[in-house]
Design a protein around this motif. Sequence first.
Motif, mmCIF file in Angstrom:
data_model
loop_
_atom_site.group_PDB
_atom_site.id
_atom_site.type_symbol
_atom_site.label_atom_id
_atom_site.label_comp_id
_atom_site.label_asym_id
_atom_site.label_seq_id
_atom_site.Cartn_x
_atom_site.Cartn_y
_atom_site.Cartn_z
ATOM 1 N N ARG A 21 1.415 -1.060 -0.079
ATOM 2 C CA ARG A 21 0.179 0.155 -0.068
ATOM 3 C C ARG A 21 1.267 1.338 0.150
ATOM 4 O O ARG A 21 0.802 2.538 -1.373
ATOM 5 C CB ARG A 21 -0.909 -0.079 1.597
ATOM 6 N N ARG A 22 2.041 1.149 0.616
ATOM 7 C CA ARG A 22 2.789 2.346 0.911
ATOM 8 C C ARG A 22 3.698 2.671 -0.278
ATOM 9 O O ARG A 22 3.779 3.691 -0.759
ATOM 10 C CB ARG A 22 3.829 2.124 1.788
ATOM 11 N N ILE A 23 3.829 1.959 -0.790
ATOM 12 C CA ILE A 23 4.221 1.971 -2.232
ATOM 13 C C ILE A 23 3.746 2.440 -3.520
ATOM 14 O O ILE A 23 3.817 3.099 -3.881
ATOM 15 C CB ILE A 23 4.979 0.253 -2.821
ATOM 16 N N ILE A 24 2.395 1.850 -3.542
ATOM 17 C CA ILE A 24 1.216 2.387 -4.660
ATOM 18 C C ILE A 24 1.239 3.977 -4.493
ATOM 19 O O ILE A 24 0.771 4.471 -4.963
ATOM 20 C CB ILE A 24 0.040 1.671 -4.001
ATOM 21 N N LYS A 25 0.879 3.871 -2.941
ATOM 22 C CA LYS A 25 0.324 5.120 -2.635
ATOM 23 C C LYS A 25 1.998 6.328 -2.769
ATOM 24 O O LYS A 25 1.482 7.873 -3.614
ATOM 25 C CB LYS A 25 0.149 5.821 -1.050
ATOM 26 N N ASN A 26 3.270 6.510 -2.879
ATOM 27 C CA ASN A 26 4.209 6.894 -3.244
ATOM 28 C C ASN A 26 4.186 7.178 -4.675
ATOM 29 O O ASN A 26 4.032 8.139 -5.454
ATOM 30 C CB ASN A 26 5.170 6.300 -2.853
ATOM 31 N N GLN A 135 2.743 2.749 -13.753
ATOM 32 C CA GLN A 135 0.931 2.274 -14.004
ATOM 33 C C GLN A 135 1.047 1.032 -12.576
ATOM 34 O O GLN A 135 1.922 -0.113 -12.014
ATOM 35 C CB GLN A 135 1.214 1.062 -14.852
ATOM 36 N N THR A 136 0.033 1.066 -11.351
ATOM 37 C CA THR A 136 -0.234 0.182 -10.051
ATOM 38 C C THR A 136 -1.717 -0.376 -10.119
ATOM 39 O O THR A 136 -0.938 -1.271 -8.945
ATOM 40 C CB THR A 136 -0.199 1.330 -8.957
ATOM 41 N N ALA A 137 -2.045 -0.529 -11.535
ATOM 42 C CA ALA A 137 -3.342 -1.525 -11.278
ATOM 43 C C ALA A 137 -2.598 -2.672 -10.680
ATOM 44 O O ALA A 137 -3.823 -3.304 -9.635
ATOM 45 C CB ALA A 137 -3.868 -0.913 -12.269
ATOM 46 N N PRO A 138 -1.321 -3.268 -11.467
ATOM 47 C CA PRO A 138 -1.763 -4.418 -11.475
ATOM 48 C C PRO A 138 -1.174 -4.774 -9.441
ATOM 49 O O PRO A 138 -1.380 -5.858 -9.053
ATOM 50 C CB PRO A 138 -0.477 -4.937 -12.586
ATOM 51 N N LEU A 139 -0.611 -3.969 -9.239
ATOM 52 C CA LEU A 139 -0.248 -3.801 -7.699
ATOM 53 C C LEU A 139 -1.356 -3.984 -6.680
ATOM 54 O O LEU A 139 -1.429 -4.894 -5.714
ATOM 55 C CB LEU A 139 1.164 -3.247 -7.094
ATOM 56 N N ALA A 140 -2.347 -2.943 -7.577
ATOM 57 C CA ALA A 140 -3.786 -2.872 -6.305
ATOM 58 C C ALA A 140 -4.671 -4.388 -6.337
ATOM 59 O O ALA A 140 -5.258 -4.369 -5.545
ATOM 60 C CB ALA A 140 -3.885 -1.384 -7.256
ATOM 61 N N GLY A 141 -3.936 -4.861 -7.537
ATOM 62 C CA GLY A 141 -5.713 -5.543 -7.440
ATOM 63 C C GLY A 141 -4.912 -7.098 -7.016
ATOM 64 O O GLY A 141 -5.359 -8.075 -6.062
ATOM 65 N N MET A 142 -3.781 -7.280 -6.369
ATOM 66 C CA MET A 142 -3.168 -8.250 -5.489
ATOM 67 C C MET A 142 -2.952 -7.508 -3.645
ATOM 68 O O MET A 142 -3.057 -8.590 -3.204
ATOM 69 C CB MET A 142 -1.812 -7.699 -5.522
ATOM 70 N N LEU A 143 -3.915 -6.489 -3.753
ATOM 71 C CA LEU A 143 -4.378 -6.163 -2.530
ATOM 72 C C LEU A 143 -5.877 -6.571 -2.854
ATOM 73 O O LEU A 143 -6.156 -6.455 -0.871
ATOM 74 C CB LEU A 143 -4.311 -4.648 -2.509
#
Length: 440
Positions: A21-26, A135-143
């Motif tokens: 979450r922190r990585i995605i936010k940054n 692009q962070t959507a793939p990371l967000a999908g992991m959450l």
Amino acid sequence: MATASEDAVAADLNVQVWKMRRIIKNLDAARGSGTSMISLFVPAKGDIARMSKMLVEEQGTAVNIKNPVNRRSVINAIASAQQRLKLYHRTPPNGLVIYCGTITTDDGKEKRISMDFEPFKPVSAALYFCGSKFQTAPLAGMLSDDSKWGFIIIDGNGSLFATLQGNTREVLQKFSVDLPKKHGRGGQSAPRFARHRVEARHNYLRKVAETAVQMFIADDKPNVSGLILAGSADFKTELGHSDLFDGRLRAIVLKIVDIAYGGPNGFNQAIELAEESLGDVKFVQEKKLIDRYFDEIAQDTGKYCYGVADTMKALEMGAVETLIVWEDLDTVRHVLKNSLTNENTVLHLKPDQQKDKTLFTDKTTGTDLEPIEATPLLEWLAQSYKNYGTTLEIVTNKSQVGMQFCRGFGGIGAMLRYRVELQDSETYEEDAEEFDLDDY
């Protein structure tokens, strides 16, 4: 009941989720002046060599960009991605994520970013993107929540057993039943008909209970995080209270809901009605954790601490069994160096304390201390907690006990392995309302 090792695994997963979450936010906050921000996802079992070849081709295409500043930025970003990719001879088990590019800071300056990491969940598909943002959507999908929930839909016509995991719904088993109906006929045979009806219902409940064990028990423990019982008649309640129903499953029943339908339609309706309960499970787990912490304090066992100073002291002593930290803790860990003695000093400061210049000066010599490192304390703990043999639990302030932990105890504390005498206990929000631990 979960074992200590299972609790530790769950806590470790929560830490990984917080890091993500922190990585995605940054990354979401980062913006570039051109199209020089590269996002590269290599799927699990993906071909590193093929990705390297693709980057070479992209570099050849980037030469044709007309804007010289943007052209140089894109070529540099691709070169950085290539260097990151060369660090890996084979794709990590969960795949690889690379972000490279030049971003514009708040004060208008340019800053180059380059990072690579293996995510805590497998990368499902290859992705290359070059644009003005990452692009962070793939990371967000992991959450998305990986918890699996069990559903038993039961009424007088039959039963259905299913699971819900994320957005995936799966029907595991279903069967119909033909139960004798109530009627006023029978004369002297009425008691016999009644006994036959009761016996048929009992056998039906037995079959449902036995099937539930087959569907939701594996390796002698539940294979779902929680169970929802649903139906349009009284069978769901009878099942939940019946001795026929396995105690291991009864312990994880989250809710019993009334629905208008049976079968698949009833399953869909049960999901909607139980949605709030499923979302509250994490808060229930969080409440149990903080309640245990409050119990240690209420019983004055001495096996607890709170506040940054005491908690960090106990951590250094190896006394911390479970470390509890608020997800938005604003304390920063500063490492400062005295250039005269070459000694390092570690300070944990709140935002207002960081403005105090005297804290960055040696009290004995008056020498200005050289800043070596400044890291949010929770970020440092998330990287280092395993070195101290402890479990890290990251909590929110969205529940009543969570809010009290943050307001009354500074958002950081610990349950200890043994009693420790700590003298520097801190007090938080002296003007806050008084509270009684018995209320929680």
